[in-house]
Write a protein that holds these residues in place. Structure first.
Motif, PDB file in Angstrom:
ATOM      1  N   GLU A 134       0.842   4.060  -2.918  1.00 47.81           N
ATOM      2  CA  GLU A 134       0.551   5.458  -2.600  1.00 47.81           C
ATOM      3  C   GLU A 134       1.673   6.373  -3.069  1.00 47.81           C
ATOM      4  O   GLU A 134       1.420   7.484  -3.584  1.00 47.81           O
ATOM      5  CB  GLU A 134       0.332   5.609  -1.091  1.00 47.81           C
ATOM      6  N   ARG A 154       1.365   6.718  -6.781  1.00 48.17           N
ATOM      7  CA  ARG A 154       0.220   7.560  -7.127  1.00 48.17           C
ATOM      8  C   ARG A 154       0.549   9.036  -6.975  1.00 48.17           C
ATOM      9  O   ARG A 154       0.095   9.869  -7.767  1.00 48.17           O
ATOM     10  CB  ARG A 154      -0.973   7.201  -6.240  1.00 48.17           C
ATOM     11  N   ARG A 155       1.381   9.352  -5.981  1.00 48.43           N
ATOM     12  CA  ARG A 155       1.750  10.740  -5.719  1.00 48.43           C
ATOM     13  C   ARG A 155       3.006  11.172  -6.466  1.00 48.43           C
ATOM     14  O   ARG A 155       3.433  12.330  -6.359  1.00 48.43           O
ATOM     15  CB  ARG A 155       1.964  10.946  -4.212  1.00 48.43           C
ATOM     16  N   ALA A 192      -1.895   6.935   3.712  1.00 52.75           N
ATOM     17  CA  ALA A 192      -1.920   8.215   2.991  1.00 52.75           C
ATOM     18  C   ALA A 192      -1.302   9.339   3.810  1.00 52.75           C
ATOM     19  O   ALA A 192      -0.619  10.223   3.277  1.00 52.75           O
ATOM     20  CB  ALA A 192      -3.358   8.559   2.599  1.00 52.75           C
ATOM     21  N   ALA A 210       0.834  -1.210   0.000  1.00 49.41           N
ATOM     22  CA  ALA A 210       0.000   0.000   0.000  1.00 49.41           C
ATOM     23  C   ALA A 210       0.868   1.259   0.000  1.00 49.41           C
ATOM     24  O   ALA A 210       0.538   2.254  -0.669  1.00 49.41           O
ATOM     25  CB  ALA A 210      -0.923  -0.004   1.209  1.00 49.41           C
TER      26      ALA A 210
END
Length: 504
Positions: A26, A29-30, A71, A22
């Motif tokens: 993340e 994704r960023r 996150a 995860a």
């Protein structure tokens, strides 16, 4: 961005693999360039999975982490609800004196470069410039004693094997960690495997052994996998310098933690205790001189050889030199591994370091030294954590485990469990252990049920004396420790008839 996510058994059981995936997703994704390092555990199990982010000031910890917390690591880490600050500054770690476990949780366990950068291999390099006699003398001077429970001087054992004349000699690591509430061996296998490999290579040079074996229990699949991967790296890079080493997996018999039963199992036989003499140092594996040391003993060797015997001996008290990885378990608020010099009191370990019970109820008893260790009552908490101090209280340091119980524990039931455990795990070779434990469980069944007969506790005491002095090994010999200590310190659970022990 370097992010550390542990891969020890505790963290994996709590979802660390999913957490690592995860975090990687993340970061992608960023658009954040993140390197995830799968380290071992720091030994603070109530905070696992403990995720760490490297910063200029040090590594900042977050835990216990869940998928919902991921996150926030990339948004504003400083205000993250699971933020712990600098990991090294956490009181549980800051109060420790980590020598053997100095690299655990810090390095990538499968990076030899990381291991070397944190002081690894310095001991082996020094040993290569010394004679076998000088290496043994250094270990003797350090005061290191067997960390498996017996506390026998390691240097004396090595010197005996060194002087023995034989065509073949062996180094055997006892990693059959079967005591309840212990996990130090597993932590080394998972977090710093090269430390054990280096220690065994040094031992081989010290006594003239060309072959080594690590005997591990099958219940440690993760530790076995990591160690074997590290061993392959060591072999490929020539680290072992001609010393052959392999890991063998036992079937999980508790009695195979006893050195001679372990040798029988290692030879492919049923794990049964051998009568002594001859001692394994003179006639051990396949009838040849053999050093059998606990994993922690061997993992401590690199520090001693790198820093010198005096540095190690400067820690501790009396004849108990160096440090001990105390493993806090059971009904305790802060369960984990706390490495400290001998001399700290039992009360400090349980109440200050461990934070008392997890249930919030009063501590009633602490069992020290595994399922065959004595129970200590709070009135004995001033006892220093020291081999001789514990022996004076009819107790055992053992492998360093402390299992805490609150005031709801029935100590008669715990005494009965000790007898049942011995009966279940007995190899059956000697009568005191095989029969004595069975009869003891039967008598204590009556006590627990409130149907004891006159003289039952006297009979239990008599059985315990027979087992202690008549058993071939410590399985039967140590079973009296939890039974008699429970009767002595908690007589109200046995109908009020206490049996005072001489040392009390």
């Amino acid at each position: 961005m370097r992010i550390f996510v542990p891969r020890d058994a505790v963290s994996l059981a709590l979802g660390a693999d999913l957490l690592a995936n995860a975090i990687a997703a993340e970061a992608a994704r960023r658009g954040v360039a993140a390197k995830i390092i799968r380290n071992g555990s720091r030994g603070m199990f109530w905070l696992e999975p403990l995720v760490e982010i490297e910063t200029p000031e040090g590594r900042t910890g977050f835990g216990p982490m869940t998928l919902a917390d991921v996150a926030g690591l990339f948004a504003d880490p400083a205000s993250h609800p699971k933020a712990l600050g600098l990991v090294e500054a956490l009181p549980f770690l800051a109060k420790q004196q980590r020598l053997t476990f100095a690299r655990c949780g810090i390095i990538d366990p499968l990076s030899l470069a990381d291991y070397r950068a944190h002081g690894g291999l310095a001991g082996l390099e020094r040993a290569r410039g010394m004679s076998a006699e000088a290496i043994c003398a250094e270990i003797t001077k350090s005061g290191l004693r067997g960390r498996g429970g017996a506390g026998f001087p390691t240097g004396v054992k090595w010197e005996t094997v060194r002087k023995a004349e034989a065509p073949q000699k062996y180094i055997v690591c006892n990693a059959d960690e079967g005591d309840s509430g212990t996990f130090a061996d597993r932590m080394i296998l998972e977090a710093d495997p090269f430390c054990l490999i280096e220690g065994m290579a040094i031992a081989g040079r010290a006594v003239g052994a060309s072959q080594g074996y690590v005997y591990c229990r099958s219940e440690y699949p993760n530790g076995i996998k990591i160690f074997n991967e590290a061993l392959a790296i060591a072999q490929e890079t020539g680290l072992l310098d001609g010393f052959a080493l392999e890991l063998r997996v036992g079937a999980g018999a508790y009695v195979c933690g006893e050195e001679t039963a372990l040798l029988e199992s290692l030879e492919g036989k049923r794990g049964m205790v051998r009568a002594k003499p001859p001692i394994p140092a003179l006639r051990g594996l396949f009838g040849q001189p053999t050093v059998i040391n606990n994993l922690i003993s061997l993992a401590t060797i690199p520090y001693i050889m790198a820093q010198g015997a005096e540095a190690y001996a400067s820690f501790g008290m009396g004849r108990s030199r160096g440090t001990m990885p105390v493993q806090l378990a059971g009904n305790i608020k802060h369960g984990g591994l706390f490495e400290t010099a001998f001399g700290i009191t039992l009360g400090e370990l349980v109440n200050e370091i461990g934070g008392g019970t997890a249930s919030g109820r009063p501590v009633r008893a602490v069992q020290a030294g595994g399922p065959l260790g004595a129970y200590f009552a709070p009135a004995q908490f001033e006892t220093p954590y020291d081999y001789e101090a514990f022996a004076a209280r009819n107790g055992l340091i053992g492998h360093g485990g402390l299992v805490v119980f609150d005031d709801t524990a029935n100590m008669a039931a715990m005494a009965r469990f000790a007898m049942e455990f011995c009966a279940h795990e007995s190899c059956g070779k000697c009568t005191p252990c095989r029969i004595g434990s069975t009869r003891g469980a039967e008598i204590l069944d009556r006590v627990v049920a409130g149907a004891s007969r006159p003289g039952d506790l006297d009979l239990v005491k008599d059985l315990c004396e027979t087992m202690k002095f008549g058993s071939l090994c410590a399985l039967g010999g140590f079973t009296p420790y939890p039974v008699l200590s429970a009767i002595t310190h908690f007589p109200e659970d046995f109908g009020g008839a206490a049996l005072p022990l001489a040392a009390e």
